[in-house]
Enzyme design. Structure first.
Site, PDB file in Angstrom:
ATOM      1  N   LYS A 117     -49.577 -42.652 -28.552  1.00 35.59           N
ATOM      2  CA  LYS A 117     -48.794 -42.178 -29.501  1.00 35.59           C
ATOM      3  C   LYS A 117     -50.105 -41.373 -30.362  1.00 35.59           C
ATOM      4  CE  LYS A 117     -45.386 -44.731 -28.244  1.00 35.59           C
ATOM      5  NZ  LYS A 117     -45.764 -45.629 -27.159  1.00 35.59           N
ATOM      6  N   LYS A 152     -42.110 -45.691 -34.395  1.00 35.38           N
ATOM      7  CA  LYS A 152     -42.867 -46.428 -32.859  1.00 35.38           C
ATOM      8  C   LYS A 152     -43.856 -47.132 -32.940  1.00 35.38           C
ATOM      9  CE  LYS A 152     -42.077 -41.726 -30.930  1.00 35.38           C
ATOM     10  NZ  LYS A 152     -42.201 -40.392 -30.100  1.00 35.38           N
ATOM     11  N   ARG A 202     -40.736 -35.001 -18.829  1.00 37.46           N
ATOM     12  CA  ARG A 202     -42.194 -35.594 -18.919  1.00 37.46           C
ATOM     13  C   ARG A 202     -42.787 -34.292 -17.837  1.00 37.46           C
ATOM     14  NH1 ARG A 202     -44.506 -40.218 -17.329  1.00 37.46           N
ATOM     15  NH2 ARG A 202     -43.942 -40.789 -19.638  1.00 37.46           N
ATOM     16  N   ARG A 216     -36.085 -36.234 -19.410  1.00 41.41           N
ATOM     17  CA  ARG A 216     -34.934 -37.252 -19.069  1.00 41.41           C
ATOM     18  C   ARG A 216     -33.768 -37.581 -20.253  1.00 41.41           C
ATOM     19  NH1 ARG A 216     -40.843 -40.561 -19.876  1.00 41.41           N
ATOM     20  NH2 ARG A 216     -40.360 -39.229 -21.176  1.00 41.41           N
ATOM     21  N   ARG A 224     -33.086 -43.128 -26.146  1.00 43.99           N
ATOM     22  CA  ARG A 224     -34.093 -43.592 -25.613  1.00 43.99           C
ATOM     23  C   ARG A 224     -33.825 -42.521 -24.433  1.00 43.99           C
ATOM     24  NH1 ARG A 224     -35.102 -49.645 -25.252  1.00 43.99           N
ATOM     25  NH2 ARG A 224     -33.228 -49.427 -24.574  1.00 43.99           N
ATOM     26  N   ASP A 264     -45.372 -36.404 -22.821  1.00 41.40           N
ATOM     27  CA  ASP A 264     -43.629 -36.023 -23.842  1.00 41.40           C
ATOM     28  C   ASP A 264     -43.634 -34.595 -24.201  1.00 41.40           C
ATOM     29  OD1 ASP A 264     -43.462 -38.523 -21.831  1.00 41.40           O
ATOM     30  OD2 ASP A 264     -43.274 -39.776 -22.909  1.00 41.40           O
ATOM     31  N   GLU A 272     -46.011 -37.423 -27.294  1.00 43.16           N
ATOM     32  CA  GLU A 272     -46.174 -38.871 -26.757  1.00 43.16           C
ATOM     33  C   GLU A 272     -47.702 -38.435 -25.212  1.00 43.16           C
ATOM     34  OE1 GLU A 272     -45.282 -42.335 -25.522  1.00 43.16           O
ATOM     35  OE2 GLU A 272     -43.300 -42.479 -26.819  1.00 43.16           O
ATOM     36  N   ASN A 274     -49.268 -40.095 -21.754  1.00 43.75           N
ATOM     37  CA  ASN A 274     -49.565 -41.558 -21.361  1.00 43.75           C
ATOM     38  C   ASN A 274     -50.722 -40.917 -20.148  1.00 43.75           C
ATOM     39  OD1 ASN A 274     -48.891 -43.189 -19.369  1.00 43.75           O
ATOM     40  ND2 ASN A 274     -47.040 -43.597 -20.125  1.00 43.75           N
TER      41      ASN A 274
END
Length: 309
Positions: A117, A152, A202, A216, A224, A264, A272, A274
């Site tokens: 994050k 978050k 993503r 997504r 979400r 993301d 984000e 990841n």
């Protein structure tokens, strides 16, 4: 990694990587992070060989447990899901001990430095208006300024603990108390992006280069865009803005040894990065007719060969 008996083999990216390694003739070993240990500066793991099959429930035939020196293997994958807490960091310290030419993917120093994050917001022109704070007053002020925000935790995954807050939300106080643990834990608060209703994209990067994407889409009243939270997945391609985002962050990821990364993007904004255990391999493979796990292993192999020089 996480317990192999609990994974869904048609969703889990770690299983896809293990399967591809087995297909190439490599010996595959399995262990939990709790099985890592070190003595006199040398890292070890209590591991088991894994013979894989694409049959859910019978997907891993495990051998007896053996103490294995990590310097005796070619490649170590760190694929533990968040939460990203101190135990996770302690395990990256042990992985720092792994001697060359053994390669650790992703590189442990990058796993520590690139919080999923927090790291993204260093690129202020690529990310939504954001603050990291434990101050409830600061978060309330941001909500007053922007009207609607997202809060978050910095150490979560899968959309867990993510809240949408309006400035006049009657529950804002109790939600912020829970999120910040009464102002003892820092959280990320940022602009709510209404484009999230159309999907949270993503994008997979392999050694800093984008290789595929999937959209997504949140379902029902759940906001979400996470597969684990029930989001639907759609085929996706990269926009010019997303290509720009990848071009900007890709070199830093590559330099930090982050071979397999999922970012993301909502609308035009990076939300984000990841680096711990990105997912999306299976979905992109299905939509695009590719084999991302092969690209990832190819990139790891290139890095490993350079260590032999």
């Amino acid at each position: 990694m996480d317990p192999i008996e609990a994974i869904a083999i048609d969703k889990d990216s770690t299983f896809a990587l293990m399967w591809e390694a087995q297909r190439r003739g490599h010996e595959v070993w399995y262990a939990l992070v709790d099985d890592l240990w070190a003595r006199d500066g040398l890292p070890w793991v209590s591991a088991r060989t894994a013979r894989l099959a694409k049959v859910q429930g019978e997907h891993a035939d495990l051998g007896p447990r053996v103490d294995l020196a990590l310097g005796d293997v070619d490649l170590v994958w760190m694929r533990k899901d968040p939460p990203f807490h101190m135990d996770y960091i302690f395990n990256t310290y042990l992985l720092d001990y792994v001697p060359p030419p053994t390669l650790v993917v992703n590189a442990p120093h990058g796993l520590r430095a690139m919080n999923e994050k927090a790291w993204a917001i260093r690129f202020a022109d690529l990310t939504p208006t954001s603050i990291i704070t434990q101050s409830m007053d600061r978060i309330r002020a941001l909500a007053e300024e922007l009207g609607r925000i997202v809060v978050k935790p910095l150490d979560g995954n899968g959309g867990e603990g993510v809240f949408i807050l309006r400035k006049d939300d009657p529950n804002i106080g109790v939600i912020l108390e829970a999120s910040t643990r009464h102002e003892t834990r820092k959280v990320l608060a940022q602009t709510y992006l209404p484009e999230a209703k159309q999907g949270d994209k993503r994008i997979i990067l392999v050694d800093g280069e984008p290789v595929g994407a999937v959209n997504r889409v949140p379902q029902g009243v759940d906001h979400r865009g996470n597969i684990h939270a029930g989001a639907a997945v759609d085929k996706a391609t990269l926009t010019p803005r997303e290509q720009e985002i990848c071009a900007r962050i890709g070199p830093d990821l590559r330099e930090a040894g982050q071979i397999f990364v999922g970012i993301d993007v909502i609308g035009d904004w990076l939300t984000e990065v990841n680096v711990t255990s990105p997912t999306g391999i299976h979905e992109i493979n299905t939509f695009d007719g590719v084999c991302l796990e092969a690209l990832i292993l190819d990139a790891a192999d290139r890095r490993w060969r350079k260590l032999q020089e």
